[in-house]
Design an enzyme around this catalytic site. Sequence first.
Site, PDB file in Angstrom:
ATOM      1  CG  HIS A 137     -13.690  67.670  17.767  1.00  0.00           C
ATOM      2  ND1 HIS A 137     -14.091  68.684  16.934  1.00  0.00           N
ATOM      3  CD2 HIS A 137     -14.773  66.857  17.925  1.00  0.00           C
ATOM      4  CE1 HIS A 137     -15.371  68.496  16.598  1.00  0.00           C
ATOM      5  NE2 HIS A 137     -15.799  67.397  17.179  1.00  0.00           N
ATOM      6  CG  ASP A 173     -18.604  64.588  13.175  1.00  0.00           C
ATOM      7  OD1 ASP A 173     -18.242  63.459  13.541  1.00  0.00           O
ATOM      8  OD2 ASP A 173     -19.150  65.418  13.948  1.00  0.00           O
ATOM      9  CG  HIS A 175     -19.843  67.893  16.609  1.00  0.00           C
ATOM     10  ND1 HIS A 175     -20.268  66.577  16.613  1.00  0.00           N
ATOM     11  CD2 HIS A 175     -20.524  68.534  17.595  1.00  0.00           C
ATOM     12  CE1 HIS A 175     -21.167  66.421  17.582  1.00  0.00           C
ATOM     13  NE2 HIS A 175     -21.343  67.582  18.192  1.00  0.00           N
TER      14      HIS A 175
HETATM   15 ZN   LIG Z   1     -19.432  64.861  15.743  1.00  0.00          ZN
END
Ligand SMILES: [Zn+2]
Length: 394
Positions: A137, A173, A175
Amino acid sequence: MTGSALLVHHDKALNYHFHDSHPFHPIRLKLTLDLLAEARALEPSAMLASRPATDDELLQVHQPAFLEAVKALSASPPGPGWLERAEQYGLGDGDTPFFPGMHDAAAYIAGGSITAAEAVMSGRCDHALHLGGGLHHALSARAAGFCVYNDVSVAIAYVRQRYQARVLYIDTDVHHGDGVQWSFYSDPEVCTYSIHETGKYLFPGTGFVQERGEHQGYGTSVNIPLQPYTEDDSWMECFEQSIRRLVEYFKPDLIISQHGCDAHAYDPLSHMQCSMAIYDQMPAIIHSLAHKHCEGRWVAVGGGGYDIWRVVPRAWSLLWLEMTDHPLKRSLKQQPRTPLPQAWRERWKGQSSVSLPAEWLDDLTHWEGIPRRDEITAKNRESLAVALQDFPKV
Ligand SMILES: [Zn+2]
Ligand SMILES: [Zn+2]
């Protein structure tokens, strides 16, 4: 199908630690390495020590002002004026708070992913695993979602510069792998693929099928957003169909995969209903694709996963067992009820607030199916079809 594998680690990565009640806790690494040792699946000769990333390497991805801020906020206490500026770099009181020694720890994590990539690209080994990595991220000028430096982007930039290899990044993942996607959004030589819970309901709120890349990079960003409460069969169907098509189409020289294991039903930060089965089956697909299309070149990194006792050690150990063609991994097909090493459970049970799992895989005989299964499966198929509409069938 065999290939040599190295596990990249450095104890300095354990210093990547926000605070004791933060979900991204370095004990996840300790629990995994200990489980592998107890399973007699990790020889010292298979371990490779990492080095920290240099400033020049970090600056391939991150802005100079961000590096300066990370370094300044790593001091204890930070110099005058920096506390007020932490928020603008994503390092304020939220998800990703600054901590003493942050730059060093994050530079070791970025360096670990470079070490893994270099080991594979130089031909030292076919596969390399760096479980400390996967901080997908982190953005060019901002920390986000527990991620300070984007080790994956830094490693891909290193491989591009040094080897001019075509890189396929596979992010499993729960996300969306936003930071890596944006790093290479207009680069036709790097394809980023992410399968995740839809950004409609989950951080970071991106990763929709329409995000396909831009300029020359159009078509080399692929997103498979899935519905909340997706279960194993639908997850695996979407993953397998899309990744096979994509690898055939893109023809990478190297696969880098991110193995956050937060799509598991136990995970406290997402809404998916998958079991350990996807963490058993998905790495095997990536492994076979690496051998079929990339002469075995495969780098795997860790990522999210916040049921640190029941999910992360098993999922990440299964990944290493797959990378090393360990007999235990193969035997799980015949014996899905294979127990975990008793010594591992005994050692850690006193620290865990939940009962530790007894077996490598989840026993699904008592899992209740979700009521909206058909609807969720149909919606996921729709997303898959839209995501794949421009790719030729193979
Ligand atoms: Zn994650
Ligand atoms: Zn192999």
